[in-house]
Structures are given as structure tokens and as C-alpha cells.
Design a protein around this motif. Structure first.
Motif, short mmCIF file in Angstrom:
data_model
loop_
_atom_site.label_atom_id
_atom_site.label_comp_id
_atom_site.label_asym_id
_atom_site.label_seq_id
_atom_site.Cartn_x
_atom_site.Cartn_y
_atom_site.Cartn_z
N ILE A 1 -2.09 -28.31 -9.37
CA ILE A 1 -2.27 -27.67 -10.67
C ILE A 1 -1.55 -26.33 -10.66
CG2 ILE A 1 -3.95 -26.77 -12.35
CD1 ILE A 1 -5.98 -28.75 -11.18
N ARG A 2 -0.73 -26.13 -11.66
CA ARG A 2 0.04 -24.89 -11.74
C ARG A 2 -0.78 -23.82 -12.46
NH1 ARG A 2 5.84 -23.56 -14.31
NH2 ARG A 2 5.29 -21.61 -15.28
N SER A 3 -0.96 -22.68 -11.79
CA SER A 3 -1.70 -21.60 -12.44
C SER A 3 -0.79 -20.41 -12.68
CB SER A 3 -2.89 -21.20 -11.57
OG SER A 3 -2.46 -20.47 -10.46
N ALA A 4 -1.38 -19.36 -13.22
CA ALA A 4 -0.61 -18.14 -13.53
C ALA A 4 -0.64 -17.20 -12.34
CB ALA A 4 -1.23 -17.47 -14.75
N LEU A 5 0.34 -16.29 -12.28
CA LEU A 5 0.37 -15.31 -11.20
C LEU A 5 -0.49 -14.11 -11.58
CD1 LEU A 5 3.86 -15.50 -9.69
CD2 LEU A 5 1.98 -14.42 -8.50
N SER A 6 -1.54 -13.92 -10.80
CA SER A 6 -2.46 -12.82 -11.10
C SER A 6 -1.72 -11.49 -11.01
CB SER A 6 -3.62 -12.81 -10.11
OG SER A 6 -4.28 -14.05 -10.14
N GLY A 7 -1.92 -10.67 -12.02
CA GLY A 7 -1.28 -9.35 -12.02
C GLY A 7 0.03 -9.33 -12.77
N ILE A 8 0.65 -10.51 -12.91
CA ILE A 8 1.92 -10.57 -13.63
C ILE A 8 1.72 -11.31 -14.96
CG2 ILE A 8 4.31 -11.39 -13.59
CD1 ILE A 8 4.22 -11.06 -10.52
N GLU A 9 1.09 -12.51 -14.87
CA GLU A 9 0.89 -13.30 -16.08
C GLU A 9 -0.58 -13.36 -16.50
OE1 GLU A 9 3.94 -16.93 -15.44
OE2 GLU A 9 2.41 -16.69 -13.92
N SER A 10 -1.43 -12.76 -15.70
CA SER A 10 -2.86 -12.90 -15.97
C SER A 10 -3.59 -11.68 -15.44
CB SER A 10 -3.34 -14.18 -15.27
OG SER A 10 -4.72 -14.16 -15.11
N GLY A 11 -4.57 -11.23 -16.21
CA GLY A 11 -5.30 -10.02 -15.83
C GLY A 11 -6.57 -10.30 -15.06
N GLY A 12 -7.41 -9.28 -14.94
CA GLY A 12 -8.65 -9.41 -14.19
C GLY A 12 -8.76 -8.29 -13.19
#
Lengths: 156, 115, 396
Positions: free
Chosen positions: C352-363
């Protein structure tokens, strides 16, 4: 190995002919290294065939000078990994940007000497370096704290 | 020309460490003194042999590598040779390799074949 | 933005005229190459849409008799909490890289067995700075320039050559060992346990194998000293963590000495803290047996063939685990959630392809010293770890 005036002198005609405007070939060698004179200023080297081999060698060893900045600084990007030690230790940065570069962050002033761009050290404003200008001092703090020798100075 | 090094194998201390972001390069960073003693040059392909496992790596020289060996960057090549008892450093043999450097797919295939 | 390439979580990264400023080379590659080598959504090697892949993942986990959730060191705290919920619901195992990385060190800090500090405190107050078994020039490139030895701090404003004392302990003369020049010491260590013993003896004024009396004298001069321990120290101790922590405590009877872990992925500490808050253990936990044990380490489970399915999130065990462990992965059904097409993803039953944390996704992520950072992504993708893990949880 940094280039020394002696390395250059050894290949000059050593006749102290003064055609370049200097009193001795040794002082011409010094000025060559500091980029205050050009190799072409030594006319015998180019005019007399017996210096052909020496001229070729001189051109070779002086090649890095073209890449060096006015302060004699050469950055080898291949060796740099952007750790930023040089930026943080630079005494000029510490003085002008105490809250930014002096405290470990990326420079916050508009005209830093150095900056890390795309993971590599880039020279932005050589004129602010302590090695620049008439009253320069031979500061080597940035070079001393580069663990991969990515920073070097012509004069050593 | 026959090189003496081709006939010998050298015991070496191998350290596994992070070196660069690139994990797919089959490379070993040898200490220049160690390489000289062993007749190995930059650009050579060497086999690093530990027990019945072997990887072929391209030699680069690095003065921060251990005096009696080299560094293999964190990668499948390092993992293939290591175990948890000797996760960060181990002893292995180095010899001039016959073929080219190992490929990620080669090691992956070995991993996949052992069901 | 905040760089998520390593556990420094550098917060001064800027984008200007298509250039990335202030990030080290490692960070630059992490950020600039985020579109490269991306994972695909696939089931048994066949490309499918995201929903199908999530469905297949939930199916594998539901029908597994002994599943494990593994990795999670490069995803946000929010995503880690969901992953823990999945493990709980399944009654399965949960573990991350810290079980073979610096988990023991973080655990001792969280359980307050050794005093620790933040990197900001180190910058402002630290005099003796010891790097033990860690070459931060390669692993955490800006560690020394941004947080420890080089920056001027509130109480340390005269520069490294006057206000700091650097000690580098390593098996080899590493890059940072080369920086130990004036007001500094490089200790070439062959046996870490003997070196700890030498420190303990030196505290009592006795000499032994390693000459460390000078380092102790320097520490006594200051009210703040720090040891950074890396993987070289962990494996060099060969399990004798107690002895090492005793040294830290003994030193603190004489002069303040703080301990910090040095190394690891962007949010490994975050995983340790998150799991610790929920179950009281930092890693290798079994929800069916309700305890943490060496036997529940991912690598131990594999070695004993004790699992039949693995949900692997944001890590690449095929590359990072020793061969005698990784080869057993083939007997396990693997689901990989990762932004990148890692070797593990390439051989997983479900990818499963996810987003790159910090670049494409926050938190939120937790820096190596426990300081929490809110990520400031430059893009926004809906299908991030949180989305994917929520869907899998719903599907169970």
C-alpha cells in the motif's frame, strides 16, 4: 597539499629581470598566489622557448586558482555533506547573526558568507569573510571544523 | 598481469555504519593503509566472505575506516553478512573477486529462496 | 518545513527559488527525491486501487492466527496510535526497529532510570559532550552544528573551543573523532564494557585500562555534561546496560551527567513514547499476553516462526535485518505500508502506497530528545498513513 609560493618560484625563470614590475621572482610568486599578478605578466616565460616546459607546469599547478574565490577558498562539493559546522563556527556569522547561524540554525541574515543549498555548502558573500580585503587575517576556522576536508585555502 | 593479491585473502574488521543515504550501492570503504598492505586498489571488486556467505563489493578508500578493515554502509549487503551478535562489527575475509559486484536482486533472490 | 530524514527533525528548512535551504545532504535527498521510487498499491504483485489493497490487507490480518505490526518509526504519532489500536484489536504483537536499535536507552530514560535532557538544554548549558559509539557526521549530520558542540548557547556563548569539551569514543577514528582537537579527547575503544569499568574506577580515583581521569576532572568543572549513546555503544555493551546506567548514576553523585540516545529514524522515540503511554512498555509487546518480552521482538518472532502475518509500516526489514532473520519473512504473509517501493514492499503480498510524513502529510513527531514537533508539510495528500490505518482498523 596547498600550493606555496616556493612551488611557483621553482618554475619561474629566477632571473629577477623585473619586467613584471616586481623586484624579484619570489615576490612575483607571492603575488601570483594572491592573484594580484597574472602569469602573463612574466613575459620571458611566454617569449623564450626554453621555458616552455616550465610554463606548461605552471599553468597546471595554477589551475586551482581559477576555481578559488578572492579569499583563496575552494569548496569541494563532492566531499561536503551539508553538516553546517563551517557556517556555525564562522566568527563573522557569530557576530552578525548570533540568533541564527551563531546559534546553530540556518543563517537568518540576508548576506551570509556561507549557506547550505540543496545539501551542499555554497559561498554567498565572500566579501564579508575575514580573509578578504587589505586588512585581512588568515582565518581557517571553517576549514578546521570540516571533517572531510571539503574546505581548503590556497595559502594553506 | 597476475597480481599477488589475487591469490590471497585477508582477514579484516568490518564495521557496519550509516555512510550515505544511498542503500543500493554495493560498496565497501577500505582504510587506505589496509588496502595498500593487501594490494587492493580503489575501484577493485572484492569478495567479503563470512562463513558460507559472500558479497562482491566495489572498493572505495576512506581514511575514517577502521585501520584493519573497512566500512560497509547499512544495506542489504551488510545485513546479509551480519547477525545480531555481530550487528555493528564483525571479522570477515576479503579477497579480489572473480566477477562484478553483487546486485541487490541477487541477495534478494537468496533471501527469497530460503523458505 | 521540518525535515523528517532523521531524528534531528530540523525545523529551519526553507524552500526558496526551487532550492532547499539549510537541510544537510541527507535531508536534501529525502525531500527532493520524495517522488522517486514510490510504492504501488498491489495485491500479489498485481496493481490494484487503494480500496482493494486495504481490503486485502484487512482480510490477511483477520484470518491470521498470530499477526504482528512492525516498523512505524517514520510515521506520525497519530498514525502510530492507530497502528497500536490495530494490534490491540487483533490481540497481536507490536514491535519497532528500536528493539534492535536504541530501545533500551529510550526505555531507561522514560522510566527515569537515568537523567536526560533536551537538545536545547545541551546547546545552552553543556560543557563536556561525549559521543559514544555514534558517528553523527554520517547519521545525524547537523547534530553537532545545530544542537550540541558548535552552537553558542545561553550559558555557553564563547564558542566550542572555550566553552565545550568534546569526547569521542569509537572503535575507529571516525569523522567526528577528527574534530576532537583542542579541549577534546578521542578514546579508541576495543571493549566498551571495560571502558565503562574504567570510568567507574576513575570515579573512585583508581587507574585502569583506559585513561579517563582527565574526562572525569573536566566533568567535575561543570554543572551540565552529557553522553550521547549510539548503536556502537549498544552493541559494544553486549547486554550490560545496567553497568552503563550505573556509571551514569555514579557520575551524578559527583556532577550532573545527562544521557541521550543518538541515532535512529525520524519518529522512533515517538513510537517508544506512544506505546509506553498506552501499555507501559516501549516495544516488543504482545497484546494477547499483555506484556513485553525479548521473545516478542520482531526478529525473534521470525526466527521462531511464531507469526503468520506481518503488517510492516514505514520500514524495510529485508534491507535492515540480518539474513538469518529476514529469510524467515518468506514464510509470513506481508502487508507493507510505505511511501517508497522498498525491497520488502516489492516482495509483499499486499503493498500500500502512503504519503511521506512531513512532506505530503502532517501530524506530530518526537525528536530524539523527546521534544514534540508539529510537521509542516508542503503538500497535502488525503491518503496518508492515518487514512490507510483507519480504513484497515474499520475493516477488521
Amino acid at each position: 597539499m596547498p600550493l606555496t609560493p616556493m612551488d611557483i618560484y621553482k618554475l619561474l625563470p629566477k632571473t629577477n629581470c623585473k619586467k613584471c614590475g616586481e623586484q624579484t621572482c619570489m615576490s612575483f610568486a607571492f603575488k601570483l598566489l594572491n592573484r594580484e599578478k597574472k602569469l602573463e605578466d612574466c613575459r620571458p616565460l611566454f617569449e623564450e622557448k626554453k621555458y616552455e616546459v616550465q610554463l606548461k607546469k605552471l599553468k597546471e599547478i595554477l589551475k586551482p586558482l581559477e576555481k578559488a574565490t578572492e579569499t583563496g577558498l575552494i569548496v569541494n562539493s563532492d566531499k561536503c555533506n551539508g553538516c553546517g559546522n563551517c557556517i556555525v563556527v564562522c566568527p563573522v556569522h557569530v557576530e552578525k547573526d548570533p540568533q541564527g547561524a551563531g546559534s546553530g540554525r540556518g543563517p537568518t541574515i540576508s548576506d551570509p558568507i556561507y549557506r547550505i543549498e540543496n545539501g551542499k555548502l555554497v559561498i554567498k558573500n565572500m566579501h564579508a569573510c575575514r580573509r578578504y580585503g587589505k586588512s585581512r587575517i588568515l582565518c581557517v576556522v571553517c576549514r578546521e571544523n570540516c571533517p572531510t576536508d571539503a574546505i581548503s585555502f590556497l595559502e594553506g | 598481469m597476475l597480481r599477488i593479491a589475487r591469490l590471497l585473502k585477508f582477514e579484516a574488521l568490518i564495521i557496519v555504519a550509516r555512510h550515505s543515504a544511498e542503500q543500493k550501492e554495493a560498496v565497501i570503504y577500505l582504510n587506505p593503509e589496509f588496502a595498500k598492505r593487501s594490494g587492493i586498489k580503489e575501484g577493485d571488486i572484492v569478495s567479503v566472505v563470512k562463513g558460507d556467505r559472500r558479497v562482491n563489493l566495489k572498493v572505495k578508500l576512506l581514511d575514517t575506516a577502521p585501520e584493519d578493515g573497512g566500512i560497509i554502509p547499512n544495506s542489504i549487503f551488510a545485513s546479509y553478512l551480519s547477525d545480531f551478535q555481530n550487528f555493528k562489527s564483525f571479522r570477515a575475509y576479503i579477497e579480489i573477486a572473480e566477477g562484478g559486484e553483487s546486485k541487490v536482486e541477487d541477495i534478494l533472490k537468496i533471501v527469497m529462496d530460503k523458505k | 518545513m521540518i525535515c523528517t530524514a532523521c531524528s534531528c527533525l530540523c525545523d529551519d528548512i526553507e524552500l526558496e527559488d526551487g532550492k532547499i535551504l539549510n537541510a544537510c545532504e541527507r535531508g536534501y535527498k529525502h525531500i527532493s527525491e520524495y517522488r522517486q521510487n514510490r510504492a504501488k498499491n498491489s495485491v500479489n504483485g498485481k496493481e490494484v486501487d487503494l480500496d482493494k489493497a486495504i481490503e486485502a490487507a484487512a482480510e490477511i490480518l483477520k484470518s491470521a492466527s498470530s499477526p504482528v505490526i512492525y516498523g512505524m518509526d517514520t510515521i506520525t504519532v497519530e498514525a502510530q496510535k492507530l497502528a497500536i489500536k490495530i494490534a490491540e484489536k487483533l490481540g497481536g504483537y507490536i514491535d519497532d526497529n528500536s528493539s534492535f536499535c536504541l530501545g533500551e536507552f529510550v526505555e531507561a530514560i522514560l522510566k527515569k532510570e537515568v537523567p536526560s535532557a533536551t537538545l536545547d538544554q545541551v546547546r545552552d548549558y553543556a560543557y563536556v559532550i561525549i559521543y559514544w559509539g555514534t558517528n553523527v557526521y554520517r547519521s545525524l549530520p547537523r547534530h553537532m552544528s545545530k544542537y550540541t558542540y558548535y552552537p553558542r548557547g545561553a550559558k555557553r556563548n564563547r564558542g566550542y573551543d572555550e566553552d565545550r569539551f568534546l569526547v569521542v569514543i569509537d572503535i575507529r577514528k571516525s569523522e567526528i573523532a577528527k574534530l576532537a582537537k583542542k579541549n577534546a579527547k578521542f578514546i579508541k575503544v576495543e571493549n566498551d564494557v571495560e571502558l565503562v569499568e574504567s570510568f567507574l574506577k576513575a570515579v573512585e580515583g583508581k587507574a585502569s585500562k583506559y585513561d579517563v581521569g582527565g574526562v572525569i576532572r573536566e566533568m567535575k568543572r561543570a554543572d551540565f555534561n552529557v553522553v550521547f549513546g549510539g548503536l556502537g555503544l549498544k552493541y559494544g555493551l553486549k547486554g550490560n546496560y545496567g553497568l552503563f546506567f550505573e556509571f551514569i548514576r555514579k557520575m551524578n553523585e559527583i556532577t550532573p551527567l545527562y544521557f541521550l540516545p543518538s541515532g535512529f529514524h525520524s519518529n522512533m522515540r515517538g513510537f517508544n513514547e506512544t506505546l509506553f503511554e498506552i501499555v507501559g512498555a516501549v516495544n516488543k509487546f504482545s497484546f494477547s499476553e499483555k506484556k513485553s518480552d525479548k521473545a516478542f521482538e520482531f526478529s525473534e518472532l521470525l526466527r521462531r516462526n511464531a507469526i503468520d502475518a506481518a503488517l510492516i509500516i514505514g520500514t524495510d526489514p529485508v534491507s535492515s535485518l540480518p539474513y538469518d532473520v529476514s529469510r524467515n519473512l518468506m514464510a509470513v504473509k506481508k502487508i507493507t505500508i510505505d511511501p517508497k517501493n522498498t525491497l520488502t514492499a516489492s516482495i509483499s503480498e499486499v503493498s500500500i502506497r502512503s504519503a511521506l510524513s512531513g512532506i505530503e502529510s502532517g501530524g506530530e513527531m518526537v525528536r530524539s530528545d523527546g521534544v514534540r514537533q508539529k510537521l509542516r508539510p508542503i503538500e497535502k495528500t488525503e491518503y496518508d498513513d492515518v487514512y490507510i490505518l483507519k480504513k484497515i482498523l474499520e475493516g477488521l
